[in-house]
Design an enzyme around this catalytic site. Structure first.
Site, PDB file in Angstrom:
ATOM      1  N   ASP A 157      -7.133   1.077   0.628  1.00 21.80           N
ATOM      2  CA  ASP A 157      -7.077   0.914   1.937  1.00 21.80           C
ATOM      3  C   ASP A 157      -8.502   0.608   2.379  1.00 21.80           C
ATOM      4  OD1 ASP A 157      -8.847   3.330   1.220  1.00 21.80           O
ATOM      5  OD2 ASP A 157      -7.866   4.519   2.594  1.00 21.80           O
ATOM      6  N   LYS A 163       0.930  -1.207  -0.057  1.00 16.35           N
ATOM      7  CA  LYS A 163       0.083  -0.027   0.043  1.00 16.35           C
ATOM      8  C   LYS A 163       0.699   1.183   0.190  1.00 16.35           C
ATOM      9  CE  LYS A 163      -2.394   2.015   3.504  1.00 16.35           C
ATOM     10  NZ  LYS A 163      -3.001   2.084   4.515  1.00 16.35           N
TER      11      LYS A 163
END
Ligand code: SF4
Length: 255
Positions: free
Chosen positions: A183, A165
């Site tokens: 997310d 991420k």
């Protein structure tokens, strides 16, 4: 005679019992079928035209979406993203505003040291581990990357505290790559709308990359995050003001 009447009564009672059992059994079956139909409807894939329409609407509403993590350069962006794991952007910004005035390069971060860094970020969850990681990643940037934040996913992922991420956010925001970080907001929106259902963030990421037209990829991450953060809220989605409420596949949407 009495025996005949008794036998007839027993037969009638048995037949009634059979009928009512049949009726009782048929109800859950029907409910199951309708639930299945509902979830199939929820998972019906979007058509390419619908996906294009959704992103054109996002684009018209917010042509240049911006992330909300404050930063001054690729290094401070990297640090902010590492600090933001399981924390809110607002909470991270509050702590980094002063910190980045003092330490906006790996060299300055090392000069500041782990102990003082901890003091600046102690309002952020898991701050001890995060301080350790920020110091270690600063050292690695100096040792292996001439003090610069690298430009490939594998290299960024090799830094302490940085995962997929983090790499996607840095590549997208600092270097303009078409990466899409998933997310909690993006994960929820992709699954709820049916845009790219998946059980893991990676599955959702790959699903979104497959369906989003190339020209929308640069900003897709921010449009979806902002949509999840301000409209498609986890507990009470604001379907009545949602830009894509006619396209969304969620059976529980409120419009
Ligand atoms: S209609 Fe409701 S559930 Fe669907 S995307 Fe919009 S806010 Fe989310």
């Amino acid at each position: 005679m009495a025996k005949i009447i008794r036998t007839q009564r027993v037969k009638r009672a048995r037949s009634l019992a059979k009928k009512s059992a049949k009726k009782a059994n048929s109800t859950p079956g029907t409910a199951k079928r309708s639930l299945k139909a509902k979830s199939l409807k929820a998972q019906k894939p979007w058509t390419p035209a619908e996906i294009r329409e959704a992103f054109e609407r996002f684009s018209r509403a917010n042509p240049e979406p911006k992330g909300e993590l404050e930063h001054l350069n690729p290094f401070t962006l990297l640090v902010a993203v590492v600090l933001s794991a399981q924390a809110t952007d607002a909470g991270v910004n509050k702590a980094t505003r002063t910190l980045f005035q003092l330490a906006d390069t790996p060299q300055k971060m090392l000069a500041l040291g782990e102990e003082r860094l901890r003091d600046y970020i102690r309002t952020i969850g898991l701050y001890r581990t995060k301080a350790k990681n920020v110091i270690a990643l600063s050292q690695k940037l100096i040792d292996d990357f001439s003090g610069e934040v690298p430009r490939t996913r594998t290299e960024i992922e090799s830094l302490p505290g940085a995962g997929r991420k983090t790499a996607n956010v840095v590549l997208n925001m600092a270097y303009g790559e078409n990466t899409l970080a998933v997310d909690t907001h993006v994960f929820r929106v992709a699954n709820r709308t049916g845009l790219a259902p998946g059980k893991t963030p990676l599955e959702v990421e790959l699903g979104l990359e497959k369906v989003i037209p190339a020209e929308f990829m640069l900003h897709a991450h921010h449009w979806l995050i902002l949509h999840g953060r301000y409209t498609c809220l986890a507990r009470k989605p604001r379907c009545e003001v949602c830009l894509i409420n006619d396209l969304c596949r969620w059976p529980e949407k409120t419009v």
